[in-house]
Scaffold this motif. Sequence first.
Motif, PDB file in Angstrom:
ATOM      1  N   ASN A 230       0.803  -1.223   0.000  1.00  0.00           N
ATOM      2  CA  ASN A 230       0.000   0.000   0.000  1.00  0.00           C
ATOM      3  C   ASN A 230       0.838   1.276   0.000  1.00  0.00           C
ATOM      4  O   ASN A 230       0.279   2.375  -0.038  1.00  0.00           O
ATOM      5  CB  ASN A 230      -0.926   0.013   1.223  1.00  0.00           C
ATOM      6  CG  ASN A 230      -1.960  -1.095   1.166  1.00  0.00           C
ATOM      7  OD1 ASN A 230      -2.509  -1.381   0.097  1.00  0.00           O
ATOM      8  ND2 ASN A 230      -2.228  -1.732   2.291  1.00  0.00           N
ATOM      9  N   ASP A 231       2.161   1.154   0.050  1.00  0.00           N
ATOM     10  CA  ASP A 231       3.036   2.320   0.052  1.00  0.00           C
ATOM     11  C   ASP A 231       3.321   2.738  -1.398  1.00  0.00           C
ATOM     12  O   ASP A 231       4.064   2.066  -2.123  1.00  0.00           O
ATOM     13  CB  ASP A 231       4.340   2.006   0.785  1.00  0.00           C
ATOM     14  CG  ASP A 231       5.188   3.241   1.032  1.00  0.00           C
ATOM     15  OD1 ASP A 231       4.850   4.314   0.496  1.00  0.00           O
ATOM     16  OD2 ASP A 231       6.192   3.127   1.766  1.00  0.00           O
ATOM     17  N   LYS A 232       2.735   3.850  -1.830  1.00  0.00           N
ATOM     18  CA  LYS A 232       2.867   4.286  -3.217  1.00  0.00           C
ATOM     19  C   LYS A 232       4.238   4.868  -3.532  1.00  0.00           C
ATOM     20  O   LYS A 232       4.561   5.098  -4.708  1.00  0.00           O
ATOM     21  CB  LYS A 232       1.785   5.308  -3.542  1.00  0.00           C
ATOM     22  CG  LYS A 232       0.379   4.726  -3.475  1.00  0.00           C
ATOM     23  CD  LYS A 232      -0.659   5.764  -3.871  1.00  0.00           C
ATOM     24  CE  LYS A 232      -2.064   5.159  -3.815  1.00  0.00           C
ATOM     25  NZ  LYS A 232      -3.110   6.145  -4.208  1.00  0.00           N
ATOM     26  N   SER A 233       5.050   5.114  -2.500  1.00  0.00           N
ATOM     27  CA  SER A 233       6.391   5.637  -2.745  1.00  0.00           C
ATOM     28  C   SER A 233       7.385   4.548  -3.134  1.00  0.00           C
ATOM     29  O   SER A 233       8.503   4.847  -3.551  1.00  0.00           O
ATOM     30  CB  SER A 233       6.905   6.367  -1.498  1.00  0.00           C
ATOM     31  OG  SER A 233       7.048   5.457  -0.402  1.00  0.00           O
ATOM     32  N   ILE A 234       6.992   3.288  -2.998  1.00  0.00           N
ATOM     33  CA  ILE A 234       7.859   2.147  -3.320  1.00  0.00           C
ATOM     34  C   ILE A 234       7.680   1.781  -4.790  1.00  0.00           C
ATOM     35  O   ILE A 234       6.613   1.992  -5.387  1.00  0.00           O
ATOM     36  CB  ILE A 234       7.530   0.952  -2.397  1.00  0.00           C
ATOM     37  CG1 ILE A 234       7.876   1.319  -0.954  1.00  0.00           C
ATOM     38  CG2 ILE A 234       8.293  -0.297  -2.803  1.00  0.00           C
ATOM     39  CD1 ILE A 234       7.528   0.254   0.048  1.00  0.00           C
ATOM     40  N   LEU A 235       8.708   1.230  -5.378  1.00  0.00           N
ATOM     41  CA  LEU A 235       8.680   0.869  -6.796  1.00  0.00           C
ATOM     42  C   LEU A 235       7.526  -0.091  -7.107  1.00  0.00           C
ATOM     43  O   LEU A 235       7.244  -1.008  -6.320  1.00  0.00           O
ATOM     44  CB  LEU A 235      10.002   0.216  -7.200  1.00  0.00           C
ATOM     45  CG  LEU A 235      11.241   1.121  -7.217  1.00  0.00           C
ATOM     46  CD1 LEU A 235      12.474   0.293  -7.545  1.00  0.00           C
ATOM     47  CD2 LEU A 235      11.073   2.245  -8.219  1.00  0.00           C
TER      48      LEU A 235
END
Length: 432
Positions: free
Chosen positions: A159-164
């Motif tokens: 759910n972390d949109k900052s991860i690739l």
Amino acid sequence: MPNNRRRKGKSDREARTNGSVQTSDDDSFNDNASVTSNISEVRSTDDGNDEMDEVNQQEAFEEKLSEAIDGFTQKSAQGRCNCFELTSKALVKKYMPGYIVDRRVTICDAVEKSLKRGRGAEQTAAARLATLLCVQLGALDECEEVCKMLKPILLQTVNDKSILPSTRSECCIALSLMAFLAGGEMGDVLHLMQQFESIFAGSYLKGDGTVANVTAEIGLLHSAALSAWTLLCTLMTAGDINSMMGSGVNFSPSISQLSEMLQSPHLEVRMSAGEALATVFEIGSEFSEEFGDDYKPDLIEALHHLATDSHKYRAKKDRKQQRASFRDVLRYIENRTVPDVQIKFGQECLVLDTWARRKHYDALCNVLGSGFNLHLAKNELLRDIFQLGQKILISDISINRQSKLERHLVNAAAFKARTISRGKNRDKRSDF
């Protein structure tokens, strides 16, 4: 006068000193020796050497694997990533749950730390190792323990949109296979399915009916999330699928929303959507033959268009792959026929006669790769999933193995029959 006496060489002195006597070949042969006993002694010695070699190879393999696991704690990010990849290759190459179960906590701690603090390739390698860890421990009770330890951090990463997007895709695969292999509560499975749906919902049509603008990387993420959703869908009963997706209940994704994803500009999303629709219709039809009849006319039209697509703006390889995939989906939606695929490994054969079994095979083969046949022969959980029964022993294989002459005769007979059959249909143009 020249001295004609031969000098005593070194060999003569050694022979005199050691008391050895030169004998002829007839004299050296022992008539009392048993030929059979001599051969058996040689064979037993060779068997013992082979066993020792296998033991030594196994010890060397485990020693290298232990070094790779010890490397999880080094400071270099690239070094940790290399150790994760080496360990993953080892778990693919061999099935060794007894060795892994004693080191599961160490591996889980390393995976959790890398998913939290690592970046890029390290996180992807850690997520892949988590999946293979559950495949190794699937038949043991410790598999559920591993899933509980790693599920929170994997969900957080997804759910972390900052991860690739590639890392998030690998985490989707890991979460779905963990839930599939561990066999947890159905409520947890539904919660995971909702998490996956919130990801691939970005490929639905917009409110005005236009196609969503999604990059290629995000398209791969949506495809992985939809594929993970489909795998978990196979755990649901026919009644649940019918009540949630076939009776008009407000459940996401609906059949119409899955059909919208067939218009995606990305091949992977379209193929995952077709696979999901076929799986849903297969499970729902077990409850009612009229499942999804209201959606069939529009769906069949869309599938027929994809199965015969010849647009030049698509790559030739993509067009070929798309047509082959959607021909099977269209054939099932129209006639309820599933292509019979047979996978031979060793002396056994795996038959993929349903869309659910095809999905199980694709998900596990995607993770295990070249080691899938090995795990299919030895992993008890995988054999239980595909209903292969008990493992076949080596002694049973040697009894049923054909001799070289028998195989040659069978191949010769098949070649002769094929030649005669082809000869009947050859040179027919002369008749016209």
